[in-house]
Write an enzyme that holds these catalytic residues in place. Structure first.
Site, PDB file in Angstrom:
ATOM      1  N   ASP A 282      -4.583 -13.088  -5.278  1.00 38.00           N
ATOM      2  CA  ASP A 282      -5.948 -12.612  -4.981  1.00 38.00           C
ATOM      3  C   ASP A 282      -5.959 -11.121  -4.632  1.00 38.00           C
ATOM      4  OD1 ASP A 282      -4.645 -13.797  -2.484  1.00 38.00           O
ATOM      5  OD2 ASP A 282      -6.223 -12.556  -1.621  1.00 38.00           O
TER       6      ASP A 282
ATOM      7  N   SER B   3       9.451  -8.347   6.965  1.00 44.23           N
ATOM      8  CA  SER B   3       8.391  -8.626   7.938  1.00 44.23           C
ATOM      9  C   SER B   3       8.651  -9.755   8.927  1.00 44.23           C
ATOM     10  CB  SER B   3       7.073  -8.883   7.202  1.00 44.23           C
ATOM     11  OG  SER B   3       7.233  -9.908   6.257  1.00 44.23           O
TER      12      SER B   3
ATOM     13  N   LYS C 201       4.140  -9.425  13.670  1.00 49.05           N
ATOM     14  CA  LYS C 201       2.811  -9.787  14.158  1.00 49.05           C
ATOM     15  C   LYS C 201       2.651  -9.601  15.669  1.00 49.05           C
ATOM     16  CE  LYS C 201       0.494 -12.317  10.627  1.00 49.05           C
ATOM     17  NZ  LYS C 201       1.547 -12.644   9.638  1.00 49.05           N
TER      18      LYS C 201
HETATM   19  C1  LIG Z   1       1.531 -12.604   8.394  1.00 47.54           C
HETATM   20  C2  LIG Z   1       2.771 -12.220   7.685  1.00 47.54           C
HETATM   21  C3  LIG Z   1       2.743 -11.410   6.528  1.00 47.54           C
HETATM   22  C4  LIG Z   1       1.447 -10.925   5.915  1.00 47.54           C
HETATM   23  O1  LIG Z   1       0.770 -10.048   6.767  1.00 47.54           O
HETATM   24  P1  LIG Z   1      -0.777  -9.700   6.554  1.00 47.54           P
HETATM   25  O2  LIG Z   1      -1.088  -8.733   7.604  1.00 47.54           O
HETATM   26  O3  LIG Z   1      -1.544 -10.978   6.652  1.00 47.54           O
HETATM   27  O4  LIG Z   1      -0.891  -9.141   5.164  1.00 47.54           O
HETATM   28  C5  LIG Z   1       3.938 -11.045   5.951  1.00 47.54           C
HETATM   29  N1  LIG Z   1       5.113 -11.473   6.451  1.00 47.54           N
HETATM   30  C6  LIG Z   1       5.189 -12.258   7.534  1.00 47.54           C
HETATM   31  C7  LIG Z   1       6.526 -12.693   8.011  1.00 47.54           C
HETATM   32  C8  LIG Z   1       4.020 -12.659   8.194  1.00 47.54           C
HETATM   33  O5  LIG Z   1       4.104 -13.455   9.272  1.00 47.54           O
END
Ligand SMILES: *Cc1c(COP(=O)(O)O)cnc(C)c1O
Length: 321
Positions: free
Chosen positions: A208, A302, A51
């Site tokens: 969803d 992520s 992010k």
């Molecule tokens: C926010 C987040 C997601 C999902 O990302 P989106 O862009 O909202 O789909 C996945 N993994 C982690 C670790 C996140 O912080």
């Protein structure tokens, strides 16, 4: 719609500021699954998740007067820390609206990056309304967590780096919450080679995204109960949904048990600490493996922001969920 060129420009903006995270492979996992897996380790990104990419890309493009006015964001998770860190690096004042009962670790981390934290009661107050009120009062920009072209372009840079490092991927899999990461990844993959198959991975309890994908209309659900706290979104966005619908092949649903098995597997085999949401793509790769035999599969890991004690409880089966 965001283009590959927007993502390439975002990559230039974050270059030297965001980490170029490593791509990890494991012969043991490949042998087990029958695919060649390439894990893009955004758990090792600054502040612990991808992010940072979107937040820095969005904030760095604000006008000078907008930078002076400061920014507001609402989030209980990684977006809060991402905006706080990006703002502090760019000398922008950030106010983050977080629930009173947010994990102490996250409140402390967000304040640690120099942001002002405004707390609210998640049972009686509307965080979006509070953030909007602050933004209106102080004339500052509201930084959305996913449904914004600059955020989508920034998130797409993780897949861009992955495809630079491993150009011959057949498949890319990314987690799905509100869809910033998945839509950015899909635009990147499709823009580089339109034959790359892209899958999203979503918590089964909050399907969803899958239902929207199947029906062609954005489906809204109550806040889902899942350990994947970064993907507890209730609906896709108006920017992210059309991209996902057009460029993604399917959304794979992942149970909490599969997430826990994935966390244990990555810790044991690759020595990676990954948060529950961060393991969605890997868990989906495991369940898709029988139909992807022999394929070169890129997975976005992520994020890694999980309290160690919680991590231990989850993988030992003693966590309250
Ligand atoms: C926010 C987040 C997601 C999902 O990302 P989106 O862009 O909202 O789909 C996945 N993994 C982690 C670790 C996140 O912080």
């Amino acid at each position: 719609m965001v283009q590959l060129s927007d993502i390439q420009r975002a990559a230039d903006r974050i270059s030297g500021v965001a980490h170029r995270t490593p791509v990890v492979t494991s012969r043991r996992i490949d042998a087990e699954l029958g695919v060649s897996l390439h894990l893009k380790c955004e758990n090792l990104q600054r502040m612990g998740a991808f992010k940072f990419r979107g937040a820095y890309n969005a904030l760095s493009q604000l006008s000078d007067s907008a930078k002076d006015a400061g920014v507001v964001a609402f989030s209980s998770g990684n977006h809060a820390q991402a905006v706080a860190l990006a703002a502090s690096l760019l000398g922008i004042r950030a106010t983050i609206v977080m629930p009173t009962d947010a994990p102490q670790l996250k409140l402390t981390a967000t304040r640690g990056y120099g942001a002002d934290v405004v707390t609210y009661d998640r049972h009686t107050e509307d965080r979006e309304a509070i953030a909007r009120e602050l933004a209106d009062r102080d004339g500052c920009a509201l930084v959305p967590p996913f449904d914004d072209p600059a955020i989508i372009a920034g998130q797409g840079t993780a897949a861009l780096e992955l495809l630079e490092d491993v150009p011959d991927l057949d498949v890319v899999i990314a987690p799905l919450g509100g869809g910033g990461l998945l839509s950015g990844s899909a635009i990147t993959a499709h823009g580089i080679r339109s034959t790359i198959r892209v899958f999203g991975a979503e918590p089964a309890a909050g399907d969803d995204g899958k239902r929207s994908f199947d029906s062609g209309e954005i489906v809204r659900i109550p806040v889902p109960r899942t350990i994947a706290d970064g993907a507890q979104t209730t609906a896709l966005g108006r920017h992210t949904f059309p991209v996902i619908r057009e460029l993604v092949e399917d959304i794979v649903l992942v149970s909490d048990d599969e997430l826990i098995a994935g966390m244990a597997s990555l810790a044991q085999t690759c020595k990676l600490i990954v948060e529950p949401t961060g393991v969605l793509g890997y868990a989906a790769a495991r369940s898709l493996a029988p139909q992807l035999q022999g394929a070169r599969v890129g997975v976005i890991i992520s994020g890694g922001n999980v309290d160690l004690q919680r991590f231990a409880q989850l993988i030992s089966g003693t966590a309250t969920r």
